[in-house]
Design an enzyme around this catalytic site. Structure first.
Site, PDB file in Angstrom:
ATOM      1  N   LYS A 121       0.815  -1.211   0.000  1.00  0.00           N
ATOM      2  CA  LYS A 121       0.000   0.000   0.000  1.00  0.00           C
ATOM      3  C   LYS A 121       0.847   1.258   0.000  1.00  0.00           C
ATOM      4  CE  LYS A 121      -3.784  -2.397   2.146  1.00  0.00           C
ATOM      5  NZ  LYS A 121      -4.559  -2.628   3.367  1.00  0.00           N
ATOM      6  N   ASP A 139      -7.402  -0.727  -0.865  1.00  0.00           N
ATOM      7  CA  ASP A 139      -7.650  -1.148   0.515  1.00  0.00           C
ATOM      8  C   ASP A 139      -9.153  -1.363   0.683  1.00  0.00           C
ATOM      9  OD1 ASP A 139      -8.825   1.309   0.654  1.00  0.00           O
ATOM     10  OD2 ASP A 139      -7.129   2.241   1.664  1.00  0.00           O
TER      11      ASP A 139
END
Length: 208
Positions: A121, A139
């Site tokens: 991420k 996410d």
DNA sequence: AACTCGGGGCA
DNA sequence: TGCCCAGAGTT
């Protein structure tokens, strides 16, 4: 309307509707974005902004941050959760960037994820926002928004990532992550979504 | 796949 | 007062 057209329309609306300064992670260099993103784990953007504002004023780059010990840095970010591990990661990453990358944040996914505390991420956020390279970290927020709006239909996060890569216009990549994640956090919430105030409800299959 | 780090925001 | 949060590393 094709999925690509829909993506373009949705992101352009969100660009206008979401007030960036109040909620967006602030940064002026790739290094600062990297640090802010590491700090953002399990914390809100507002909390992170509060900490980084002071931190970057006194310690703007990796060289400066390395004058601090792990304990000293931890004390400065203590209002965030997970502050001890974050302090360790940031110092270790600063050290590697100085010694192995000539003081510059690397610009490839493979190099970024090698840095301590930098995962999928964080690497994607840095690529997209600091270097304007097509990258999107899907996410739970992005995943939810993509599913509800029908921008993606894949069951897994990775499938969704692939689908979004194909339909998001090049010039919107830089903002796509912020926009989708903030929309998911504050409006298209997992529970009690604010559909009545949602600026893109007309594109949504699941208005509640 | 489960576990750990963790203070602050919010209901 | 209890649940949740822009994650990543270790086992």
């Amino acid at each position: 309307m094709s999925r690509a057209e829909k993506a373009k329309a949705i992101l352009e609306i969100l660009q206008q509707k979401i007030p960036a300064p109040a909620t967006e992670l602030k940064f002026s260099t790739p290094w600062q974005l990297l640090v802010a993103t590491i700090l953002s784990a399990q914390s809100t953007d507002k909390q992170v902004n509060k900490v980084t504002e002071k931190l970057f004023a006194a310690y703007p780059g990796p060289h400066e941050i390395l004058t601090l010990t792990e304990e000293e840095l931890a004390a400065k970010i203590k209002t965030l959760g997970l502050y001890r591990s974050k302090s360790k990661y940031i110092l270790a990453t600063a050290q590697e960037i100085v010694t192995k990358h000539n003081g510059k944040v690397p610009q490839s996914f493979s190099e970024l994820v090698k840095l301590p505390g930098v995962g999928r991420k964080t690497a994607n956020v840095v690529l997209a926002n600091a270097f304007d390279i097509p990258a999107l970290a899907v996410d739970t927020h992005v995943f939810r928004v993509a599913r509800r709006t029908g921008l993606a239909s894949g069951k897994s996060v990775l499938e969704t990532e692939k689908e979004l890569h194909e339909i998001i216009p090049r010039q919107l990549w830089k903002d796509a992550h912020h926009l989708l994640i903030l929309h998911g956090r504050y409006t298209c919430k997992a529970r009690n979504p604010q559909c009545l105030q949602c600026p893109i409800s007309s594109f949504c299959d699941k208005v509640m």
